[in-house]
Design a protein around this motif. Structure first.
Motif, PDB file in Angstrom:
ATOM      1  N   THR A  19     -38.030  19.668 -24.590  1.00  0.00           N
ATOM      2  CA  THR A  19     -37.759  20.851 -23.786  1.00  0.00           C
ATOM      3  C   THR A  19     -37.647  22.023 -24.733  1.00  0.00           C
ATOM      4  O   THR A  19     -37.411  21.848 -25.933  1.00  0.00           O
ATOM      5  CB  THR A  19     -36.491  20.692 -22.925  1.00  0.00           C
ATOM      6  OG1 THR A  19     -36.424  21.780 -21.986  1.00  0.00           O
ATOM      7  CG2 THR A  19     -35.219  20.692 -23.773  1.00  0.00           C
ATOM      8  N   TYR A 123     -39.290  25.326 -13.363  1.00  0.00           N
ATOM      9  CA  TYR A 123     -40.414  25.605 -12.459  1.00  0.00           C
ATOM     10  C   TYR A 123     -40.947  27.032 -12.641  1.00  0.00           C
ATOM     11  O   TYR A 123     -42.099  27.327 -12.322  1.00  0.00           O
ATOM     12  CB  TYR A 123     -39.969  25.418 -10.998  1.00  0.00           C
ATOM     13  CG  TYR A 123     -39.097  26.554 -10.494  1.00  0.00           C
ATOM     14  CD1 TYR A 123     -39.644  27.593  -9.747  1.00  0.00           C
ATOM     15  CD2 TYR A 123     -37.739  26.608 -10.801  1.00  0.00           C
ATOM     16  CE1 TYR A 123     -38.866  28.653  -9.317  1.00  0.00           C
ATOM     17  CE2 TYR A 123     -36.952  27.650 -10.374  1.00  0.00           C
ATOM     18  CZ  TYR A 123     -37.514  28.669  -9.624  1.00  0.00           C
ATOM     19  OH  TYR A 123     -36.733  29.719  -9.206  1.00  0.00           O
ATOM     20  N   HIS A 125     -41.084  28.647 -15.587  1.00  0.00           N
ATOM     21  CA  HIS A 125     -41.409  28.888 -16.995  1.00  0.00           C
ATOM     22  C   HIS A 125     -42.778  29.548 -17.126  1.00  0.00           C
ATOM     23  O   HIS A 125     -43.755  29.150 -16.495  1.00  0.00           O
ATOM     24  CB  HIS A 125     -41.400  27.564 -17.774  1.00  0.00           C
ATOM     25  CG  HIS A 125     -41.713  27.726 -19.230  1.00  0.00           C
ATOM     26  ND1 HIS A 125     -40.856  28.331 -20.102  1.00  0.00           N
ATOM     27  CD2 HIS A 125     -42.805  27.371 -19.957  1.00  0.00           C
ATOM     28  CE1 HIS A 125     -41.373  28.333 -21.313  1.00  0.00           C
ATOM     29  NE2 HIS A 125     -42.566  27.765 -21.248  1.00  0.00           N
ATOM     30  N   ILE A 135     -46.207  27.289 -14.536  1.00  0.00           N
ATOM     31  CA  ILE A 135     -45.980  25.841 -14.473  1.00  0.00           C
ATOM     32  C   ILE A 135     -47.230  25.106 -13.971  1.00  0.00           C
ATOM     33  O   ILE A 135     -47.526  23.993 -14.408  1.00  0.00           O
ATOM     34  CB  ILE A 135     -44.748  25.515 -13.590  1.00  0.00           C
ATOM     35  CG1 ILE A 135     -44.343  24.043 -13.715  1.00  0.00           C
ATOM     36  CG2 ILE A 135     -44.995  25.909 -12.148  1.00  0.00           C
ATOM     37  CD1 ILE A 135     -43.698  23.687 -15.008  1.00  0.00           C
ATOM     38  N   VAL A 149     -45.462  16.429 -17.184  1.00  0.00           N
ATOM     39  CA  VAL A 149     -44.631  17.622 -16.983  1.00  0.00           C
ATOM     40  C   VAL A 149     -43.573  17.298 -15.933  1.00  0.00           C
ATOM     41  O   VAL A 149     -43.907  16.923 -14.809  1.00  0.00           O
ATOM     42  CB  VAL A 149     -45.470  18.834 -16.531  1.00  0.00           C
ATOM     43  CG1 VAL A 149     -44.558  20.044 -16.284  1.00  0.00           C
ATOM     44  CG2 VAL A 149     -46.539  19.172 -17.568  1.00  0.00           C
ATOM     45  N   GLU A 150     -42.308  17.415 -16.319  1.00  0.00           N
ATOM     46  CA  GLU A 150     -41.199  17.221 -15.371  1.00  0.00           C
ATOM     47  C   GLU A 150     -40.531  18.570 -15.149  1.00  0.00           C
ATOM     48  O   GLU A 150     -40.092  19.226 -16.098  1.00  0.00           O
ATOM     49  CB  GLU A 150     -40.183  16.218 -15.921  1.00  0.00           C
ATOM     50  CG  GLU A 150     -39.020  15.981 -14.964  1.00  0.00           C
ATOM     51  CD  GLU A 150     -38.023  14.956 -15.497  1.00  0.00           C
ATOM     52  OE1 GLU A 150     -36.835  15.058 -15.144  1.00  0.00           O
ATOM     53  OE2 GLU A 150     -38.445  14.073 -16.278  1.00  0.00           O
ATOM     54  N   GLN A 151     -40.449  18.975 -13.892  1.00  0.00           N
ATOM     55  CA  GLN A 151     -39.906  20.284 -13.579  1.00  0.00           C
ATOM     56  C   GLN A 151     -38.405  20.223 -13.313  1.00  0.00           C
ATOM     57  O   GLN A 151     -37.917  19.303 -12.656  1.00  0.00           O
ATOM     58  CB  GLN A 151     -40.606  20.865 -12.343  1.00  0.00           C
ATOM     59  CG  GLN A 151     -42.083  21.139 -12.535  1.00  0.00           C
ATOM     60  CD  GLN A 151     -42.708  21.788 -11.318  1.00  0.00           C
ATOM     61  OE1 GLN A 151     -42.133  22.707 -10.742  1.00  0.00           O
ATOM     62  NE2 GLN A 151     -43.883  21.324 -10.931  1.00  0.00           N
ATOM     63  N   SER A 153     -35.340  21.758 -11.365  1.00  0.00           N
ATOM     64  CA  SER A 153     -35.272  22.381 -10.045  1.00  0.00           C
ATOM     65  C   SER A 153     -34.725  23.803 -10.102  1.00  0.00           C
ATOM     66  O   SER A 153     -34.038  24.195 -11.051  1.00  0.00           O
ATOM     67  CB  SER A 153     -34.386  21.548  -9.110  1.00  0.00           C
ATOM     68  OG  SER A 153     -33.023  21.681  -9.495  1.00  0.00           O
TER      69      SER A 153
END
Length: 310
Positions: A19, A123, A125, A135, A149-151, A153
């Motif tokens: 991250t 989300y 970014h 994103i 890719v993990e968003q 919330s």
């Protein structure tokens, strides 16, 4: 935790779950994201990596930006190390780095240099030159270059943003208890002990004056605080004044700590002082005798508070 002074220095035999962000304060909202990063890296047998930047991008890209941060870069690194992170990269941010295109950032930085397996990111970014990529672009790059890719919330990001704002406002208002609740730890001030006017000695309260070289570090509201510090392995309590010492008409703002039941030469040493409680506003007294009486009352209150928490 391994600390790297640039992306080019980073080395790992594993792929990374990463991250990126400022993580100023490393507060309770940040910790939720970092905990998820660490757990995901463990599940995937990867390296947990935080990529952060210094100077803060706004310091570089906005010439007139007067930005105050909750942590110095060293304080931020110490806090991230305590989280259990594998690797921290503090990359020098400059205008050349800001001009990387979105694809250059993905291909050269994330894929080639950081061996990314997964990125955990907000989300909202935006990245790349002029922050033109979002994103959705990141997800497409992930499909192209083979990373997930993990968003994060909207609610989680809002919690982070609200926490940072509330912490800054609380400290500027002298509300130590609220700041501590959002940080999850006692707010630190780190600096070097320097010589002062030594008036405290004549009042029976010799103080250690600390100078904080980082002008971007947020200093709480002027006043008198109960504090603690670790000196030579011992936890020492004290009382601290932030302000201009109006009784003696000292025009320069200073940070002075009287350590209770402690006597040692601290000149030239680096100290980290943690704020525990705010006693009162700084005030002007009609005489040094009245100031000394108030200091005695401050000491009684400080001792009582320290006895309840240390």
């Amino acid at each position: 935790m391994k600390l790297f002074a640039s992306i080019d220095e980073f080395k790992s035999e594993k792929k990374s779950v990463l991250t990126l962000g400022t993580f100023d304060g490393v507060h309770i909202g940040h910790k939720k994201i970092i905990d998820r990063l660490i757990q995901s890296a463990a599940d995937e047998q990867c390296e947990s990596v935080v990529l952060t930047f210094f100077p803060h991008p706004r310091m570089v890209l906005q010439d007139a930006a007067e930005i105050l941060l909750l942590n110095t870069i060293d304080e931020r690194a110490d806090l991230l190390e305590k989280s259990g992170l594998d690797s921290l990269i503090v990359h020098p941010f400059d205008k050349a780095f800001s001009r990387l295109t979105a694809e250059e950032f993905i291909r050269v930085i994330l894929v080639d240099k950081l061996q990314i397996h997964k990125i955990i990111i907000g989300y909202d970014h935006r990245f790349g030159r002029n922050r033109t990529a979002n994103i959705d672009d990141l997800v497409e790059f992930g499909n192209q270059y083979g990373f997930e890719v993990e968003q994060i919330s909207a609610k989680e990001l809002d919690d982070v943003s609200v926490s940072s704002t509330k912490i800054r406002r609380a400290l500027q208002n002298g509300d130590v208890a609220l700041a501590t609740a959002y940080l999850g730890y006692d707010y630190p001030l780190t600096g070097t002990v320097v010589e002062g006017r030594k008036l405290g000695r004549t009042l029976g309260y010799p103080t250690a004056n600390i100078r904080i070289p980082e002008n971007y570090k947020l200093i709480p509201k002027d006043g008198v605080y109960v504090v603690k510090s670790t000196i030579d392995g011992r936890q020492i309590g004290g009382m601290m004044n932030i302000g201009i010492n109006p009784t003696i008409e000292d025009a320069n703002r200073s940070i002075e700590i009287y350590f209770i039941d402690f006597d040692a030469d601290l000149y030239g040493r680096e100290l980290q002082v943690s704020l525990l409680h705010r006693l009162r506003d700084e005030q002007k007294f009609e005489s040094l005798d009245l100031l000394k009486q108030q200091l005695a009352e401050d000491e009684l209150q400080s001792r009582a508070f320290l006895n309840s928490v240390l």
